[in-house]
Design an enzyme around this catalytic site. Structure first.
Site, PDB file in Angstrom:
ATOM      1  N   PRO A 239       0.824  -1.221   0.000  1.00 14.78           N
ATOM      2  CA  PRO A 239       0.000   0.000   0.000  1.00 14.78           C
ATOM      3  C   PRO A 239       0.854   1.265   0.000  1.00 14.78           C
ATOM      4  CG  PRO A 239      -0.862  -1.592   1.564  1.00 14.78           C
ATOM      5  CD  PRO A 239       0.439  -2.147   1.077  1.00 14.78           C
ATOM      6  N   CYS A 240       0.396   2.254  -0.766  1.00 15.36           N
ATOM      7  CA  CYS A 240       1.192   3.473  -0.953  1.00 15.36           C
ATOM      8  C   CYS A 240       0.797   4.605  -0.011  1.00 15.36           C
ATOM      9  CB  CYS A 240       1.064   3.951  -2.395  1.00 15.36           C
ATOM     10  SG  CYS A 240      -0.620   4.456  -2.863  1.00 15.36           S
ATOM     11  N   GLN A 241      -0.277   4.454   0.778  1.00  8.56           N
ATOM     12  CA  GLN A 241      -0.744   5.565   1.607  1.00  8.56           C
ATOM     13  C   GLN A 241       0.318   6.133   2.544  1.00  8.56           C
ATOM     14  OE1 GLN A 241      -2.319   2.723   1.120  1.00  8.56           O
ATOM     15  NE2 GLN A 241      -4.515   3.005   0.761  1.00  8.56           N
TER      16      GLN A 241
END
Length: 281
Positions: free
Chosen positions: A77-79
């Site tokens: 995940p890039c958050q």
């Protein structure tokens, strides 16, 4: 003698963009790990015969031998590193690189490939990315990385992403030529992580982990295009695609837009997979 197809497992599979690219390159998908219910329903429809697991935190189960594969691909995940967020990196509770590396250390595939936004290179002045490379070295993997835009495979938008390619120490591997170029994508610089503004701390992080700076091969890719494709990157193209093309009233419109925005571009994944296949000896 024809080579037996490599098998692969997919962490943070999303809707299967990475998986589709690796399959197009001739690899065979054995399992997928994805927690999102809508994305999992897409995977179930497109890969009905593939085993799925719902949460990386509990993966793999005790019978590790059932999950052994030649390659593991991942799109964590890039958050935690997104420009739209607080960019806490490894201090964000959604940070999943640690879990990703735990799975690699447990299953020990021959090859590992991961994709993330290029902000990963700049997070915490490069220390976050250098820490990932150091952790890979500590569990026995040599790494190199390239930034490849979707425009290099014909898309009318930039969508630059960093791809990390790593191989186990016992897997023979052919490195880039002296220019650091990926075949068909032009030249790039070549330096160890830690010597540039996007990777400070990498050399220092490597020393206690591996005792050998050669475990990190940093290659920044200024991609042009894959031969035979008509389009090349243009500065006036948007950095990301306009995924609003899914019309109002279409079933699961919000889920579709979210999954499209998070997906790995299959054509880029295929190119990277073919590059990896050409490297192993």
């Amino acid at each position: 003698m024809e080579r037996k197809p490599l098998t692969f497992g997919s962490l943070f599979a999303g809707i299967g963009g990475f998986d589709l690219g690796l399959e197009r390159a001739g690899m065979v998908c054995k399992w997928q790990v994805e927690i999102d219910q809508y994305a999992s329903s897409v995977l179930a429809k497109r890969w009905p015969g593939v085993t799925r697991w719902g949460d990386v935190l509990t993966f793999p189960p005790d019978d590790h031998d059932d999950w052994n594969v030649d390659v593991i691909c991942a799109g964590p995940p890039c958050q935690p590193i997104s420009q739209a967020g607080h960019r806490k990196g490894k201090d964000d509770e959604r940070w999943m690189w640690g879990e990703c590396l735990r799975v690699i250390a447990t299953l020990k595939p021959k090859l590992f490939v991961a994709e993330n936004p290029t902000m990963l290179l700049r997070n915490d002045a490069g220390r976050t990315f250098s820490g990932i490379l150091a952790a890979l070295a500590a569990i026995g993997y040599e790494s190199e990385w390239h930034v490849i835009p979707a425009a290099s495979v014909g898309a009318p938008h930039q969508r630059g992403r960093v791809f990390v390619m790593a191989h186990a120490d016992e897997q023979r591997w052919r490195w880039c030529d002296e220019t650091g170029a990926l075949q068909g994508l032009g030249a790039s610089g070549d330096q160890f992580a830690g010597s540039g503004s996007e990777g400070s701390g990498g050399r220092q992080a490597m020393a206690p982990a591996a005792g050998n700076y050669g475990h990190v091969r940093r290659r920044r890719q200024a991609a042009q295009r894959v031969p035979g494709l008509p389009r090349t990157p243009r500065l006036d193209w948007p950095p990301e695609p306009n995924v609003g093309r899914v019309v109002d009233g279409f079933p699961s419109r919000v889920d579709r837009l979210r999954c499209l925005g998070n997906a790995v571009v299959p054509q880029v994944a295929e190119f990277v997979a073919r590059e990896m296949l050409a490297r192993i000896q």
